[in-house]
Scaffold this motif. Structure first.
Motif, PDB file in Angstrom:
ATOM      1  N   ARG A 104     131.455  77.247 -86.638  1.00 44.43           N
ATOM      2  CA  ARG A 104     132.165  76.865 -85.420  1.00 44.43           C
ATOM      3  C   ARG A 104     131.164  76.351 -84.388  1.00 44.43           C
ATOM      4  NH1 ARG A 104     136.647  80.661 -82.837  1.00 44.43           N
ATOM      5  NH2 ARG A 104     137.753  79.676 -84.583  1.00 44.43           N
ATOM      6  N   ARG A 116     133.033  78.504 -93.020  1.00 45.31           N
ATOM      7  CA  ARG A 116     132.812  77.374 -92.150  1.00 45.31           C
ATOM      8  C   ARG A 116     131.929  77.807 -90.984  1.00 45.31           C
ATOM      9  NH1 ARG A 116     138.512  74.021 -91.352  1.00 45.31           N
ATOM     10  NH2 ARG A 116     138.771  73.344 -93.535  1.00 45.31           N
ATOM     11  N   LYS A 146     133.762  65.939 -89.714  1.00 46.95           N
ATOM     12  CA  LYS A 146     133.338  65.526 -91.039  1.00 46.95           C
ATOM     13  C   LYS A 146     131.987  64.825 -90.935  1.00 46.95           C
ATOM     14  CE  LYS A 146     137.976  65.115 -92.956  1.00 46.95           C
ATOM     15  NZ  LYS A 146     138.940  64.259 -93.678  1.00 46.95           N
ATOM     16  N   TYR A 167     134.995  73.021 -82.201  1.00 45.13           N
ATOM     17  CA  TYR A 167     134.938  72.216 -83.418  1.00 45.13           C
ATOM     18  C   TYR A 167     134.572  73.128 -84.588  1.00 45.13           C
ATOM     19  CZ  TYR A 167     134.405  68.540 -79.883  1.00 45.13           C
ATOM     20  OH  TYR A 167     134.569  67.727 -78.805  1.00 45.13           O
ATOM     21  N   GLU A 168     134.955  72.689 -85.775  1.00 46.21           N
ATOM     22  CA  GLU A 168     134.578  73.381 -87.007  1.00 46.21           C
ATOM     23  C   GLU A 168     134.095  72.366 -88.025  1.00 46.21           C
ATOM     24  OE1 GLU A 168     137.547  75.909 -88.622  1.00 46.21           O
ATOM     25  OE2 GLU A 168     137.569  77.286 -86.895  1.00 46.21           O
ATOM     26  N   THR A 169     133.108  72.793 -88.846  1.00 48.10           N
ATOM     27  CA  THR A 169     132.562  71.940 -89.900  1.00 48.10           C
ATOM     28  C   THR A 169     133.027  72.444 -91.251  1.00 48.10           C
ATOM     29  OG1 THR A 169     130.553  73.267 -90.011  1.00 48.10           O
ATOM     30  CG2 THR A 169     130.546  71.374 -88.525  1.00 48.10           C
ATOM     31  N   GLU A 170     133.035  71.537 -92.216  1.00 41.97           N
ATOM     32  CA  GLU A 170     133.513  71.902 -93.553  1.00 41.97           C
ATOM     33  C   GLU A 170     132.524  72.795 -94.284  1.00 41.97           C
ATOM     34  OE1 GLU A 170     134.218  68.204 -95.471  1.00 41.97           O
ATOM     35  OE2 GLU A 170     136.078  67.787 -94.393  1.00 41.97           O
ATOM     36  N   ILE A 208     138.289  69.471 -86.595  1.00 38.33           N
ATOM     37  CA  ILE A 208     137.450  69.524 -87.792  1.00 38.33           C
ATOM     38  C   ILE A 208     136.538  68.307 -87.796  1.00 38.33           C
ATOM     39  CG2 ILE A 208     137.398  69.703 -90.290  1.00 38.33           C
ATOM     40  CD1 ILE A 208     138.643  72.093 -88.891  1.00 38.33           C
TER      41      ILE A 208
END
Length: 1624
Positions: free
Chosen positions: A506, A504, A585, A540-543, A583
């Motif tokens: 960040r 992922r 989206k 935040y984190e992305t898929e 997370i």
């Protein structure tokens, strides 16, 4: 620029907007070429850059298929050629200055072109390709066809040029060779022919190279056979043998770097070693002109290191690293700078605010350049001399920041673009700076390092670029994005980093308020870290993993470029605040149409999204729809695409920097207007207005900042000179002294300041804690002393006094881990040593069938060693068996042949019967005695009883197989000789073991005697040494280990327990001790007195002897006399026994001495045997070496013969090719000559038919017209040619196509002047004059054709002559090979007949090395031979008499010594007999002993009894075994029967269960269906079974018939293959 699809790709327009190239900056990596007299060009990335050296004007030509490969120019035609780098590349040829494509050349090259070169005259282009073809091709670029090509695999070429004076010559040079290619032409056919230049050695001298194929200077060896070339010795038979050189014969040659042609067709070659060579263009002879001496090293920046040179206008054009200069030769050399490029690769670029005039670039070496936006001219440059990484320009002031590898940030003043300079330097940390950017309003500078720290610096010079703090991020920061709208007072910052473990990405977003410089002390802690609660940090984190991400101007949406999938995604940020990780989206997806990791960036007004990637295409998208509205291919994927992109504040200029192609492209809008232009121009005006006042204020502070920075630097230097300062570590436990002699980073300074403040704050508390600790330690020590004085029961363990048990446990664990680590390392080292020892042992000891050992004598320094031997392998034994069997068969065949010859020869020769019998006897004798004498055998192997009957005579070893068989037999003889000696050695070794055992037995008695006699003599005890028992070396004894053995506690406890148990067992087994103590008290511990105790026996004195003699009584006197008598008898017995012991000891010592001396004598004989065996082994090995040498020479001769045959085949094939070329050339010549004759005949016909055509006019006019018909216009050829040569020495040559066309055009123009009406004779009709002019023009054209044909004819005749010379040369080579083959065959026959044999010579027979005997007898006297023989006989007789007398004297002395020794021996035997008689008298006889003495065959009787008992035991044992076997068989049979019954019962049970189920089913079926239906069903099934049986029977009959037919056919074929045995 280009046509068709290429033009469409460059001007790809969407929504009415498109981009074009304004200018390109790059480095001239390749040679710089002239297009005409005033224009140079060079490739850079996807472009070819043209520069006018007079006006400095630039022109750009773009390659539509990616990066430009190689470039070449043709000055006469003003064309430029370049190749692309795609798969199956093309060559493009463009006109200059129009830059229109003339042609496109397509060849068979797969990967890339490495060199291109135009000829100076004509339309010829040479190309050279790289891997895999390595093909040289010559093109006619006007027609686009390949004239000829040649491949040379594996040869890389660095430079290729045509001869300016002769286009038929082409030079190709590489770092190891220089080759001149000749292009030969015959009409329309072209051929390539290569000649290599022989380069000198590295020192400039020439090496006399010998002919490898046919060496003429090889020495002749009459003894060891012919001397062959090294290629034959190496066993090479292919083409590699023609160029093979051994390693010792390889010398380093010069390494060419560049070359150029001269007007005299000579070739100048510059070498890496500094030599300058001149090569003759015709003979290729090399002359070393000079060597350029190395001067002192130059460190100046502007000095040139040239890599190429060329003549131009009387000067030299030189191109080096970074710059191009023109050197004009004159009275005073002047330097004119044409192009000044940057030193190294562009690392970063940026616009100087506002971005419409200047931009800046940064190279890796720290060179900062300022360029003009409009023309791309270099305004100024500054050298920082650092390893730079990033560059950014400030929007709020005319300053720039540069990040470095060392963690520094340099701030530059660019107010004066012509002289930028450094004003400030900040040392942030020791990690490299990877990211550096300003926010849109220029308030802050964000610096990202490789450790994951982001430093916030005040970007305003008025604050002296104050460092406000830092923020900790994770390692692997990919991108930093900022948003700073004009209407807000904060700066939003987003940091993108990767999370490889979770796949992922960040995103960390935080805010920097505008008032941060004022409240930075409250926002940051003591160590300079900004607090998360103040900067509002969110995570935040992305898929998906992202390679790039940016934040829009409203800070509510993130745009990301996916790394693994080709998509651009947008993510909505939540409006509500959150804690932890959120997370994200994807909100919107758009396919990127790019490959590889890409980068995103926003335009200044935030409405354009710019995407770049590895493909090299720049896309500009709408921020809302993510749709592309324009794109531009500025770079290519061959150069790994685009590294960075920058857009100006007004959006009018875009800087695109390539990753690996070192090219910077400035793009501008071609069609730009409407709402797109209005938005960005409006934003630019607002931002410019906002920044104008700030820039005016801050620019004034730059000069002040510079002075302050200088003051700060002086202060820092003064502070650095301080030697020591106090600081504390992070635990604040102890003070340490740190040497501060180097510059400290800001982050470390803040940490040290925080630590010092903490130390000052808590110093009193720290002192109080220390005092408490000391008091506690004193109390514990007192308690430990009291514990030591206490009893053992009351004592406490040492561990119980530990206050910090966890720390003790930690230290203990650390020690255990360290010990375990050391133990593991030692174990691994020991394991490696043991492994090595096992390998050595296996190779040198275990693999030996006979171990190597030695034997030493007892008394003399003589050592005899055996022969270590390995076991023969199965292959060797099999080969030996085969050879022995073959030799036996040959011997039997020879016997049978001789018998047959004898029988056949005895029938017709009856008269000579007796003579034939004698001959048969002689032949029988020779057959029976197959062994050779020693002098012919060449060794003494027969002395070791080794059979040599199977060996062939040394005079009969001619074939290869015989020599190999002889070698195998000789190796077997060596093995047998060694085995025979080793058997003798083993016998001697066993004898020594016996002797040592005997000596040990006798030494036991000698030690007892010495002990009894109380002597101080030492006993000689022989022992085996290590060389005699080498296996002891492989065993390490405990005494050899000097280190103390480490015993573990449990092992020590176990050993103590075993010792205790052993003591208890001994005490139990010994029982009561009263009997032993009584025996010791009464009889001294023995039951009877032994003879050995006489020496220690003492007679006790009577008690009255204490009194004086006068007081003794008579009885006491008698007792005293008896006492004296007993003492005297005891002394006599002692003396007698002592003498007997001494005699026995001497006898034993003499016996030991005699036996050991006898062994030494035997070992001396064995040593002589060893020397003889080694001599035999050396003799056989010498014969083997001679045979191996002969086999090796035979192989070399065979290799040489094979090579010559292969070489002959190649030459014959080449001869066929040359013959075919001659035939084809002659056919072409005949055809061409026929055409030439026809043209010549037509020309003569035109000349002869002139008067006939004008026969109608008067004759005088015909004569005048004929004179005019023969008249030709005058053209000043020589003057024009001379002027052209003087001006342009490398211009068009006479005979070239262009000059011929120009000359013909001038001739036609002059003919127009002659055809004018002014030259018409008077009185001639105009129509006749026109007809005359047409006829004359036809005549002139025909003459030109004849001249051209004549030139072509001469060229074809020369081509035929060269082909004929090549054919004769090949024929000469073939004849030479035939001659060499004949000589080689003669040498081979001589070598096979002249054998090297080995002969044994007696002592005194020697071979003289030379036969130059002394022939001068002037001082000699002539004496009769009889006198010398008489004197020799007298001397011999006297000598024999003397020897006899000496032998007689020796025998007398020897007899005396022998008699004395026998006398002593008899005395000792007498004493022994007396002792034995006494022993016999004292011997106790039992019944068994009497029986043993009385029974004559006592041992036989005992043996009979033992045999009877053994037979009885055997019978009982046999009967018992038989009974046991019967019981076992019966038991096994019963078990088998039981198992069968169990199986049968189980089967019956299963069948019963199935039958019960079937019966129940039948009952149910019958009950349900009735009996009638069941009967019908049974009948139908029977009918079907009958029909099936009949059908199968019929089929089986048919198959049986077919089988019988096939069997008969098989039998017939089998009989057909049998041989027919017909009686003759």
């Amino acid at each position: 620029m280009a046509q068709g699809r290429e033009r469409d790709e460059v001007h790809n327009v969407a929504l009415g907007a498109s981009l074009s190239v304004r200018w390109v900056q790059g480095f001239p990596k390749q040679n710089v070429h002239f297009v005409n007299d005033s224009t140079i060009c060079y490739p850079s990335g996807n472009f070819v850059i043209f520069i006018n050296i007079e006006t400095k004007k630039r022109t750009v030509l773009q390659c539509m298929n990616g990066i430009v490969g190689v470039v070449a120019t043709n000055i006469p035609y003003e064309v430029v050629a370049f190749s692309d780098r795609r798969l199956r590349p093309l060559i493009y040829i463009y006109n200059f200055p129009g830059l229109t494509r003339r042609t496109k050349l397509k060849g068979n090259v797969l990967l890339d072109y490495t060199l291109l070169s135009f000829s100076y005259c004509g339309t010829y282009l040479a190309s050279y390709s790289s891997l895999p073809e390595f093909e040289l091709a010559v093109w006619n670029w006007e027609s686009g066809v390949i004239l000829c090509r040649k491949s040379q695999p594996g040869v890389d070429v660095s430079q290729m040029t045509f001869n300016p004076m002769n286009w038929h010559q082409l030079c190709l040079s590489s770092p190891s060779a220089v080759t001149v290619w000749t292009i030969e032409r015959s009409n329309q056919e072209h051929y390539l022919k290569a000649k290599s230049v022989k380069l000198p050695l590295e020192d400039g001298s020439f090496f006399n190279e010998t002919d490898v194929i046919f060496p003429q200077s090889l020495p002749k060896d009459p003894i060891y056979g012919p001397v062959l070339p090294v290629s034959a010795i190496a066993g090479l038979v292919g083409e590699e043998a023609e160029t093979f050189r051994p390693k010792d014969d390889l010398y380093s040659l010069l390494h060419p770097t560049m070359h150029c042609w001269t007007p005299t067709s000579d070739l100048y070659v510059g070498c890496e070693e500094g030599h300058l060579l001149m090569v003759n263009g015709e003979s290729l002879k090399v002359t070393v002109l000079s060597k350029i001496e190395d001067g002192p090293p130059r460190v100046e920046r502007n000095l040139l290191s040239p890599v190429t040179m060329a003549y131009q206008k009387g000067g030299v054009l030189a191109s080096g690293i970074g710059s191009i200069f023109i050197y004009t030769f004159g009275e005073e050399p002047t330097f004119e700078k044409v192009l000044e490029a940057c030193d190294g690769k562009f690392q970063a670029t940026d616009f100087i605010t506002p971005g419409n005039e200047y931009c800046m670039t940064l190279t890796q070496s720290g060179e900062v350049c300022v360029w003009g936006i409009e023309d791309g001219a270099c305004v100024s440059r500054i050298y920082l001399n650092i390893q730079a990484t990033v560059l950014a320009c400030s929007p709020s002031s005319l300053s720039a920041a540069v990040g470095t590898e060392t963690g520094h940030v340099y701030f530059l003043d660019v107010r004066d673009v012509e002289s930028p300079h450094e004003v400030h330097k900040s040392f942030l940390s020791k990690s490299p700076v990877q990211h550096l950017l300003y926010d849109q309003r220029g308030m802050y500078v964000l610096v990202g390092t490789s450790e994951g720290h982001i430093f916030v610096i005040n970007a305003k010079p008025s604050s002296l670029f104050e460092i406000l703090g830092f923020i900790e991020m994770g390692k692997g920061i990919l991108q930093i994005s900022t948003v700073s709208p004009l209407e807000t007072d904060i700066v939003e910052v987003m940091v993108l980093s990767s999370l490889p473990e979770t796949r992922r990405s960040r995103l960390e977003i935080f805010s920097l308020p505008e008032i941060l410089p004022e409240v930075s002390a409250s926002f940051a802690d003591e160590r300079g870290r900004l607090r998360d609660e103040f900067i509002h940090k969110f995570v935040y984190e992305t898929e998906h993993t992202l390679s790039s991400a940016v934040l829009n101007l409203h800070s509510n949406r993130v745009y990301g470029f996916c790394d693994q999938v080709p998509y651009i995604c947008s993510y909505l940020l939540p409006e509500k605040e959150h804690s932890g990780v959120h997370i994200l989206k994807p909100y919107q997806k758009m396919q990127s149409k790019l490959y590889g990791p890409g980068m995103l960036s926003l335009s200044p007004h935030g409405l354009w999204l710019i995407t770049i990637a590895k493909c090299g295409i720049l896309y500009i998208r709408d921020i809302h729809t993510l749709e592309t509205f324009t794109r531009c291919r500025s770079h290519s994927h061959q150069g790994h695409g685009i590294q960075s992109v920058r857009i100006s504040m007004d959006g009018q200029s875009i800087l695109v920097n390539g990753r690996d192609d070192n090219t910077l492209v400035n793009l501008r809008w071609r069609r730009f207007g409407g709402i797109l232009a209005n938005d960005i121009l409006e934003y630019s005006q607002q931002l410019t207005t906002y920044l104008k006042t700030i820039m005016d204020e801050e620019n004034d502070y730059l000069s002040i900042t510079r002075r302050d920075s200088l003051d700060l630097e002086s202060e820092s230097e003064h502070a650095v000179t301080e030697n020591m300062q106090l600081s504390t570590d992070s635990s604040q436990e102890e003070l340490v002294k740190v040497n501060k002699t180097e510059e400290i980073p800001w982050i470390q300074q803040k940490s040290q300041e925080a630590i010092e403040n903490e130390v000052k704050l808590f110093s009193n508390k720290r002192k109080e804690i220390k005092r408490g600790i000391k008091a506690l330690a004193k109390t514990v020590l007192d308690m430990m002393e009291e514990n030591e004085a206490a009893d053992d029961i009351a004592k406490l363990e040492q561990q119980e006094f530990g206050l910090d048990l966890e720390e003790l446990e930690r230290l203990h664990n650390e020690n255990e881990q360290e010990v375990e680590k050391i133990r593991k390392d030692v174990e691994m080292q020991n394991l490696a040593k043991r492994y090595l020892a096992e390998i050595i042992k296996e190779e040198c000891w275990n693999s030996m069938a006979v171990k190597g050992r030695a034997l030493k004598c007892f008394h003399i320094p003589c050592v005899v060693e055996n022969f270590p031997m390995k076991e023969r392998t199965d292959e060797e034994l099999k080969e030996l068996k085969r050879v022995v069997q073959q030799k036996k068969i040959e011997t039997e065949c020879l016997k049978l042949r001789k018998e047959i010859v004898e029988v056949q020869s005895a029938i017709p020769m009856v008269k000579k019967h007796h003579e034939e019998e004698d001959e048969e006897e002689e032949e029988d004798g020779t057959v029976k005695d197959t062994s050779l004498p020693n002098y012919m055998l060449g060794s003494l192997s027969t002395d070791f009883r080794v059979h040599t009957s199977l060996l062939s005579s040394q005079l009969e070893l001619h074939s290869r197989e015989e020599k190999i068989n002889q070698i195998i037999l000789l190796k077997d003889i060596i093995y047998k000789v060694k085995t025979a000696f080793n058997s003798e050695f083993d016998a001697a070794y066993k004898q020594k073991e016996i002797e040592i055992a005997r000596v040990k037995e006798k030494n036991v008695r000698i030690k007892e005697i010495i002990l009894d006699l109380e002597l101080e003599e030492s006993v000689w005890q022989p022992e085996f040494e290590d060389c005699e028992k080498p296996e002891r070396t492989l065993i390490v004894e405990g005494s050899e280990i000097s280190a103390q053995r480490h015993i573990k506690p449990w092992q020590k406890a176990k050993a103590d327990l075993l010792v205790t148990r052993e003591m208890e067992r001994l005490l139990l087994t010994r029982g009561p001790d009263s009997r032993r103590r009584a025996l010791m008290d009464m009889m001294g511990g023995v039951l009877e007195v032994k003879k050995e105790d006489i020496l220690r026996m003492v007679i006790p004195q009577p008690q009255f002897m204490v009194k004086p003699d006068a007081l003794w009584s008579e009885e006491e006197r008698k007792l005293f006399k008896e006492y004296e008598k007993k003492v005297k008898e005891l002394n006599e017995e002692r003396d007698k026994y002592r003498k007997s012991l001494e005699a026995e000891m001497k006898k034993l010592q003499n016996s030991i001495q005699e036996s050991t001396q006898n062994f030494d004598e035997h070992l001396k004989r064995l040593f002589d045997r060893r020397v003889k065996a080694e001599m035999v082994v050396n003799q056989e090995e010498l014969k083997i070496n001679n045979l191996i040498f002969s086999l090796l020479l035979d192989e070399e001769i065979s290799s040489r013969e094979t090579f010559l045959n292969n070489y002959l085949a190649r030459k014959q094939e080449e001869r066929n090719q040359t013959t075919e070329a001659i035939r084809k050339s002659r056919e072409d010549l005949d055809m061409y000559k026929e055409h030439y004759d026809n043209l010549l005949a037509e020309d003569k016909v035109l000349d002869r038919s002139f008067k006939k055509e004008f026969s109608e006019i008067p004759s005088h006019q015909v004569d005048i017209l004929y004179k005019l018909f023969k008249r030709r216009p005058r053209i000043h050829k020589h003057k024009i040619q001379a002027e052209t040569t003087s001006l342009v020495p490398f211009g068009e040559r006479p005979g070239s196509g262009k000059l011929n066309q120009d000359a013909f055009a001038q001739l036609m123009k002059a003919m127009d002047d002659l055809d004018s009406i002014n030259n018409m004779p008077e009185g001639l009709d105009t129509s006749v004059w026109e007809h005359f002019c047409m006829a004359r023009r036809a005549k002139v054209e025909n003459e030109q054709k004849v001249k051209q044909k004549a030139a072509g004819l001469i060229e074809m005749v020369a081509f035929l002559r060269r082909r004929t010379e090549d054919d004769e040369k090949v024929q000469h080579e073939i004849e030479k090979v035939f001659h060499e083959l004949i000589l080689l065959q003669e040498d081979k026959v001589k070598f096979q007949l002249n054998l090297t044999i080995q002969i044994l010579l007696k002592q005194g027979q020697v071979e003289l090395e030379n036969f130059q005997l002394m022939l001068d007898y002037s001082d000699a006297i002539l004496i009769n031979k009889i006198i010398i023989e008489d004197l020799n006989s007298v001397i011999r007789n006297q000598g024999q008499k003397k020897v006899a007398s000496m032998m007689e004297s020796k025998e007398v002395h020897k007899g005396i010594f022998q008699i004395e020794w026998e006398h002593k021996k008899m005395e000792m035997e007498m004493e022994d007999l007396n002792q034995k008689a006494w022993d016999i008298q004292m011997l106790f006889f039992s019944k068994d002993r009497q029986k043993y003495l009385n029974e004559p065959n006592y041992e036989t009787l005992i043996a009979i009894q033992i045999g009877i008992m053994e037979q009885t035991i055997a019978v009982l044992d046999k009967t018992h075994k038989k009974n046991v076997e019967n019981c076992k068989k019966l038991l096994k049979k019963l078990r088998r029967y039981s198992n069968q019954k169990d199986i049968a019962n189980y089967t019956l049970g299963c069948n019963l269960r199935e039958e019960l189920v079937a019966v129940s089913e039948r009952k149910d079926i019958c009950n349900a269906m009735g009996s009638k239906l069941t009967c019908e069903k049974i009948a139908k099934e029977r009918y079907k079974n009958m029909m099936r049986q009949q059908k199968l029977t019929k089929i089986s009959k048919q198959q049986a018939e077919q089988i019988s037919i096939l069997q008969a056919e098989v039998e017939r074929l089998r009989m057909k293959t049998f041989p027919a045995l017909v009686q003759m």
